[in-house]
Enzyme design. Structure first.
Site, short mmCIF file in Angstrom:
data_model
loop_
_atom_site.label_atom_id
_atom_site.label_comp_id
_atom_site.label_asym_id
_atom_site.label_seq_id
_atom_site.Cartn_x
_atom_site.Cartn_y
_atom_site.Cartn_z
N TYR A 56 0.84 -1.20 0.00
CA TYR A 56 0.00 0.00 0.00
C TYR A 56 0.88 1.25 0.00
O TYR A 56 1.61 1.51 0.95
CB TYR A 56 -0.94 0.04 1.22
CG TYR A 56 -1.88 -1.13 1.36
CD1 TYR A 56 -2.24 -1.93 0.27
CD2 TYR A 56 -2.46 -1.43 2.59
CE1 TYR A 56 -3.12 -2.99 0.41
CE2 TYR A 56 -3.34 -2.50 2.73
CZ TYR A 56 -3.66 -3.28 1.64
OH TYR A 56 -4.53 -4.34 1.79
N HIS A 125 -0.41 -12.14 1.13
CA HIS A 125 -1.44 -11.31 0.49
C HIS A 125 -2.14 -12.06 -0.64
O HIS A 125 -3.36 -12.00 -0.80
CB HIS A 125 -0.75 -10.04 -0.03
CG HIS A 125 -1.62 -8.82 -0.08
ND1 HIS A 125 -1.11 -7.56 -0.06
CD2 HIS A 125 -2.96 -8.67 -0.15
CE1 HIS A 125 -2.11 -6.68 -0.13
NE2 HIS A 125 -3.23 -7.34 -0.19
N LEU A 207 -17.45 -2.32 3.05
CA LEU A 207 -18.40 -1.29 2.59
C LEU A 207 -18.44 -1.23 1.07
O LEU A 207 -18.88 -0.23 0.49
CB LEU A 207 -17.98 0.08 3.15
CG LEU A 207 -18.00 0.18 4.69
CD1 LEU A 207 -17.32 1.46 5.17
CD2 LEU A 207 -19.43 0.10 5.21
N GLY A 208 -17.96 -2.29 0.43
CA GLY A 208 -17.96 -2.31 -1.03
C GLY A 208 -17.14 -1.15 -1.59
O GLY A 208 -17.55 -0.50 -2.54
N ARG A 209 -15.97 -0.91 -0.95
CA ARG A 209 -15.07 0.18 -1.36
C ARG A 209 -15.80 1.52 -1.33
O ARG A 209 -15.58 2.38 -2.17
CB ARG A 209 -14.45 -0.11 -2.73
CG ARG A 209 -13.67 -1.44 -2.73
CD ARG A 209 -13.01 -1.73 -4.05
NE ARG A 209 -12.38 -3.05 -4.05
CZ ARG A 209 -11.12 -3.30 -3.69
NH1 ARG A 209 -10.35 -2.31 -3.30
NH2 ARG A 209 -10.63 -4.52 -3.74
N GLY A 210 -16.71 1.64 -0.38
CA GLY A 210 -17.42 2.90 -0.17
C GLY A 210 -18.80 2.92 -0.80
O GLY A 210 -19.67 3.69 -0.41
N PHE A 211 -19.04 2.04 -1.77
CA PHE A 211 -20.28 2.09 -2.56
C PHE A 211 -21.52 1.83 -1.71
O PHE A 211 -22.57 2.47 -1.89
CB PHE A 211 -20.20 1.07 -3.69
CG PHE A 211 -21.20 1.29 -4.79
CD1 PHE A 211 -21.19 2.47 -5.51
CD2 PHE A 211 -22.14 0.33 -5.09
CE1 PHE A 211 -22.12 2.68 -6.53
CE2 PHE A 211 -23.07 0.53 -6.11
CZ PHE A 211 -23.05 1.72 -6.83
N1 LIG Z 1 -6.42 -8.39 1.40
C1 LIG Z 1 -6.68 -7.65 0.36
O1 LIG Z 1 -6.41 -8.01 -0.79
C2 LIG Z 1 -7.32 -6.31 0.57
C3 LIG Z 1 -7.88 -5.62 -0.51
C4 LIG Z 1 -8.50 -4.39 -0.27
C5 LIG Z 1 -8.54 -3.88 1.03
N2 LIG Z 1 -7.96 -4.56 2.05
C6 LIG Z 1 -7.98 -4.03 3.45
O2 LIG Z 1 -9.33 -3.84 3.85
C7 LIG Z 1 -9.52 -2.51 4.32
C8 LIG Z 1 -10.95 -2.06 4.06
O3 LIG Z 1 -11.31 -2.18 2.72
P1 LIG Z 1 -11.39 -0.96 1.70
O4 LIG Z 1 -10.77 0.23 2.32
O5 LIG Z 1 -10.88 -1.47 0.40
O6 LIG Z 1 -12.95 -0.75 1.46
P2 LIG Z 1 -14.20 -0.36 2.37
O7 LIG Z 1 -13.85 -0.42 3.78
O8 LIG Z 1 -15.30 -1.18 1.87
O9 LIG Z 1 -14.47 1.14 1.90
C9 LIG Z 1 -13.53 2.17 2.03
C10 LIG Z 1 -14.07 3.39 1.32
O10 LIG Z 1 -15.31 3.77 1.93
C11 LIG Z 1 -15.28 5.11 2.35
N3 LIG Z 1 -16.00 5.15 3.63
C12 LIG Z 1 -15.69 4.52 4.78
N4 LIG Z 1 -16.63 4.73 5.73
C13 LIG Z 1 -17.56 5.52 5.14
C14 LIG Z 1 -18.78 6.09 5.60
N5 LIG Z 1 -19.23 5.85 6.84
N6 LIG Z 1 -19.50 6.87 4.74
C15 LIG Z 1 -19.06 7.09 3.47
N7 LIG Z 1 -17.91 6.56 2.98
C16 LIG Z 1 -17.17 5.79 3.80
C17 LIG Z 1 -13.82 5.45 2.52
O11 LIG Z 1 -13.68 6.83 2.30
P3 LIG Z 1 -12.37 7.67 2.72
O12 LIG Z 1 -11.23 6.98 2.02
O13 LIG Z 1 -12.66 9.00 2.17
O14 LIG Z 1 -12.25 7.63 4.17
C18 LIG Z 1 -13.19 4.61 1.41
O15 LIG Z 1 -13.25 5.29 0.18
C19 LIG Z 1 -8.45 -1.72 3.56
O16 LIG Z 1 -8.19 -0.48 4.19
C20 LIG Z 1 -7.28 -2.67 3.56
O17 LIG Z 1 -6.58 -2.58 4.78
C21 LIG Z 1 -7.37 -5.77 1.84
#
Ligand SMILES: NC(=O)c1ccc[n+]([C@@H]2O[C@H](COP(=O)([O-])OP(=O)(O)OC[C@H]3O[C@@H](n4cnc5c(N)ncnc54)[C@H](OP(=O)(O)O)[C@@H]3O)[C@@H](O)[C@H]2O)c1
Length: 328
Positions: A56, A125, A207-211
């Site tokens: 990252y 990973h 959170l579906g990458r925010g969606f």
């Molecule tokens: N193992 C793997 O291959 C892998 C792959 C992807 C992710 N991950 C890990 O999983 C973690 C979480 O997944 P993710 O970050 O990909 O996706 P997520 O948690 O589904 O969504 C993150 C996104 O949602 C937004 N968000 C968060 N809370 C919100 C709320 N209450 N209202 C509106 N928007 C909100 C964030 O905005 P902001 O950025 O503006 O705060 C960001 O853009 C990552 O940080 C990473 O550590 C692991």
């Protein structure tokens, strides 16, 4: 803060973790100071599990997490990952390595960047299909013996690879994408295998990458370096179809007097005590909202309704532009 057990080796973490990836890359830009405030606020609220990876931000994310933890190391369970080999000169290219000598050097580099002596949870990973997983896991097991790692995990490993790795050294956590719109692991035996072996599930992108929060209204919301710009799920031909599903989540959240983000997380938390979602954010208000999910109670009727409006295969478009990197 409620606690959950990951695996049967003694790893206990807060029921919700904090994903730190987006603080350095993939979802637009943020201020380091705000990210560090978010990490500190999470610690203050009792969050213990913090998720990063060496890839990252080409190591920047580990540096950032390490900096935030400098005086609070004892309060956190730090999870990081190795396996993706990236070259900043060729940002579009990715290699995967699970070679034992690579595992050892990657671990030392992560320890240096994080500024710590021991990684609490070290994940592979992605599985390297050119290296038998027994060899990679064997190298991870040696890191445990050397005191550099406490617990080991896998991310996006196939059920068969989970079993093979677990036979070499007990795996405490399987980290997979899991959310209302990403439910592959329920169908492809990964979940059943993890449960059979008593391996905890860490749900990433919950959170579906925010969606699923309803905050994303158009594909035009994404800047040029944003992962979602090239993700099939967010492509123009799928966006509107997927948005219709999110509208259902929003309507249901309204009825339940919670936020859509909280409904999405509560749904995951209800899947079992072995599940720990790690929602990602770089902002304090989002963090606070997400932690509110711990107070949302879903009845059997609510779960049935969610299943009806958002069935397992409802989302349009693949999770990744190149699916060859998952479920290896
Ligand atoms: N193992 C793997 O291959 C892998 C792959 C992807 C992710 N991950 C890990 O999983 C973690 C979480 O997944 P993710 O970050 O990909 O996706 P997520 O948690 O589904 O969504 C993150 C996104 O949602 C937004 N968000 C968060 N809370 C919100 C709320 N209450 N209202 C509106 N928007 C909100 C964030 O905005 P902001 O950025 O503006 O705060 C960001 O853009 C990552 O940080 C990473 O550590 C692991």
């Amino acid at each position: 803060m409620k606690q959950r057990k990951l695996g049967s080796q003694g790893l206990v973490v807060s029921a919700l973790g904090l994903g730190c990836m987006g603080m350095s890359e993939f979802y637009g830009f943020g201020e380091e100071s705000e990210s560090i405030r978010t990490i500190h606020e999470a610690l203050d609220a009792g969050v213990t599990l913090f998720d990063t990876a060496d890839m990252y931000g080409y190591g920047d994310n580990e540096r950032l997490v390490g900096k935030a933890m400098r005086n609070r190391r004892g309060e956190a369970i730090l999870a990081t990952k190795f396996g993706f080999v990236r070259d900043p000169q060729r940002p579009g290219e990715r290699r995967i390595s699970g070679r034992p000598e690579y595992v050892r050097s990657a671990c030392d580099a992560s320890l240096r960047r994080l500024g710590i002596e021991c990684i609490d949870l070290y994940y592979q990973h992605r599985v390297d299909t050119d290296v038998p997983i027994e060899e990679t896991t064997g190298a991870m097991a040696e890191l445990v013996v050397a005191g550099k790692v406490r617990f080991i995990g896998l991310s996006e490993a196939s059920a068969q690879n989970v079993r093979r790795a677990h036979a070499v050294h007990p795996v405490s956590a399987l980290q997979n994408e899991w959310s209302l719109w990403s439910r592959d692991l329920e169908e492809n035996d990964q979940l059943a295998t993890a449960r059979d072996l008593d391996i905890g599930i860490v749900a990433y992108s919950p959170l579906g990458r925010g969606f699923l929060t309803g905050a994303i209204k158009s594909p035009a919301d994404f800047g040029s370096g944003d992962f979602r710009k090239n993700s099939p799920r967010f492509a123009a031909e799928n966006f509107e179809k997927n948005l219709r599903l999110v509208r259902e989540v929003e309507a249901m959240a309204k009825r339940l007097r919670c936020e859509p983000s909280q409904l999405a997380l509560a749904w995951l938390l209800t899947q079992g005590d072995d599940v720990v979602p790690i929602p990602g954010t770089k902002r304090v208000p989002y963090l606070r909202e997400n932690l509110g999910a711990l107070e949302v109670r879903l009845s059997a009727d609510d779960l049935q309704e969610l299943d009806a409006v958002f069935p397992p295969d409802a989302a349009s478009g693949a999770r990744y532009p190149d699916m060859s990197f998952v479920n290896r």
